[in-house]
Scaffold this motif. Structure first.
Motif, short mmCIF file in Angstrom:
data_model
loop_
_atom_site.label_atom_id
_atom_site.label_comp_id
_atom_site.label_asym_id
_atom_site.label_seq_id
_atom_site.Cartn_x
_atom_site.Cartn_y
_atom_site.Cartn_z
N THR A 1 1.04 -1.01 -0.11
CA THR A 1 -0.01 0.05 -0.16
C THR A 1 0.73 1.35 -0.03
N THR A 2 1.76 1.25 0.77
CA THR A 2 2.85 2.48 0.63
C THR A 2 3.52 2.70 -0.33
N ALA A 3 3.97 1.45 -1.05
CA ALA A 3 4.75 1.64 -2.42
C ALA A 3 3.77 2.16 -3.44
N GLY A 4 2.61 1.61 -3.46
CA GLY A 4 1.42 2.02 -4.21
C GLY A 4 1.29 3.41 -4.03
N SER A 5 0.94 4.08 -2.94
CA SER A 5 0.67 5.18 -2.45
C SER A 5 1.89 6.17 -3.04
N LEU A 6 3.19 5.82 -2.72
CA LEU A 6 4.32 6.52 -3.28
C LEU A 6 4.21 6.61 -4.81
N ALA A 7 3.97 5.55 -5.54
CA ALA A 7 3.95 5.60 -6.84
C ALA A 7 2.67 6.66 -7.39
N GLN A 8 1.56 6.51 -6.90
CA GLN A 8 0.52 7.30 -7.11
C GLN A 8 0.70 8.69 -6.91
N ALA A 9 1.58 8.91 -5.79
CA ALA A 9 1.83 10.48 -5.70
C ALA A 9 2.75 11.03 -6.55
N ALA A 10 3.58 10.02 -6.95
CA ALA A 10 4.59 10.58 -8.05
C ALA A 10 4.04 10.71 -9.36
N ASP A 11 2.99 9.73 -9.62
CA ASP A 11 2.02 9.93 -10.70
C ASP A 11 1.34 11.21 -10.95
N ASP A 12 0.66 11.77 -9.78
CA ASP A 12 0.11 12.64 -9.55
C ASP A 12 0.94 13.92 -9.55
N SER A 13 1.97 14.16 -9.00
CA SER A 13 3.09 15.09 -8.96
C SER A 13 3.34 15.43 -10.67
N ALA A 14 3.76 14.35 -11.14
CA ALA A 14 4.16 14.38 -12.84
C ALA A 14 2.83 15.23 -13.43
N GLU A 15 1.63 14.56 -13.28
CA GLU A 15 0.40 15.20 -14.01
C GLU A 15 0.17 16.58 -13.69
N ILE A 16 0.37 16.99 -12.32
CA ILE A 16 0.34 18.46 -11.92
C ILE A 16 1.56 19.14 -12.37
N LYS A 17 2.67 18.88 -12.71
CA LYS A 17 3.60 19.54 -13.09
C LYS A 17 3.59 19.64 -14.51
N LYS A 18 2.95 18.54 -15.25
CA LYS A 18 2.71 18.86 -16.71
C LYS A 18 1.52 19.84 -17.05
N PHE A 19 0.46 19.86 -16.30
CA PHE A 19 -0.69 20.51 -16.36
C PHE A 19 0.01 22.32 -15.99
N CYS A 20 0.77 22.21 -14.96
CA CYS A 20 1.45 23.69 -14.78
C CYS A 20 2.12 24.24 -15.89
N MET A 21 3.06 23.24 -16.41
CA MET A 21 4.17 23.78 -17.14
C MET A 21 3.39 24.13 -18.44
N ALA A 22 2.33 23.73 -18.87
CA ALA A 22 1.33 24.02 -20.12
C ALA A 22 0.94 25.32 -19.80
#
Length: 84
Positions: A4-25
């Motif tokens: 669960t923790t590893a999954g949560s960390l992976a999800q957080a990284a995915d969310d962060s990447a999506e947020i950064k992608k949206f922000c950069m655009a």
């Protein structure tokens, strides 16, 4: 529990990447619309700020995070802004 923790960390990284992608655009589009050239590092600075401001706060804080980070980026990069 580790899964669960590893999954949560992976999800957080995915969310962060999506947020950064949206922000950069968003930053790139706003600068282009204003007829300004984005100084090197300004997009990363602004989006890192935005990500930190949004960390754990949820969607209700988007406008507040945008305002804070636009102000910080303007203070730091205003002397480097050039019109196109």
């Amino acid at each position: 529990m580790l899964i669960t923790t590893a999954g949560s960390l992976a999800q957080a990284a995915d969310d962060s990447a999506e947020i950064k992608k949206f922000c950069m655009a968003s930053v790139t589009g706003a600068m282009s619309q204003a007829g300004l050239t984005l100084p090197e590092g300004m997009g990363d600075f602004t989006c890192s700020c935005f990500s930190k401001e949004m960390n754990g706060k949820g969607i209700a804080f988007i406008i507040q995070a945008q305002k804070i980070c636009k102000e910080r980026a303007a203070e730091k990069y205003e002397p480097l802004l050039k019109t196109q």
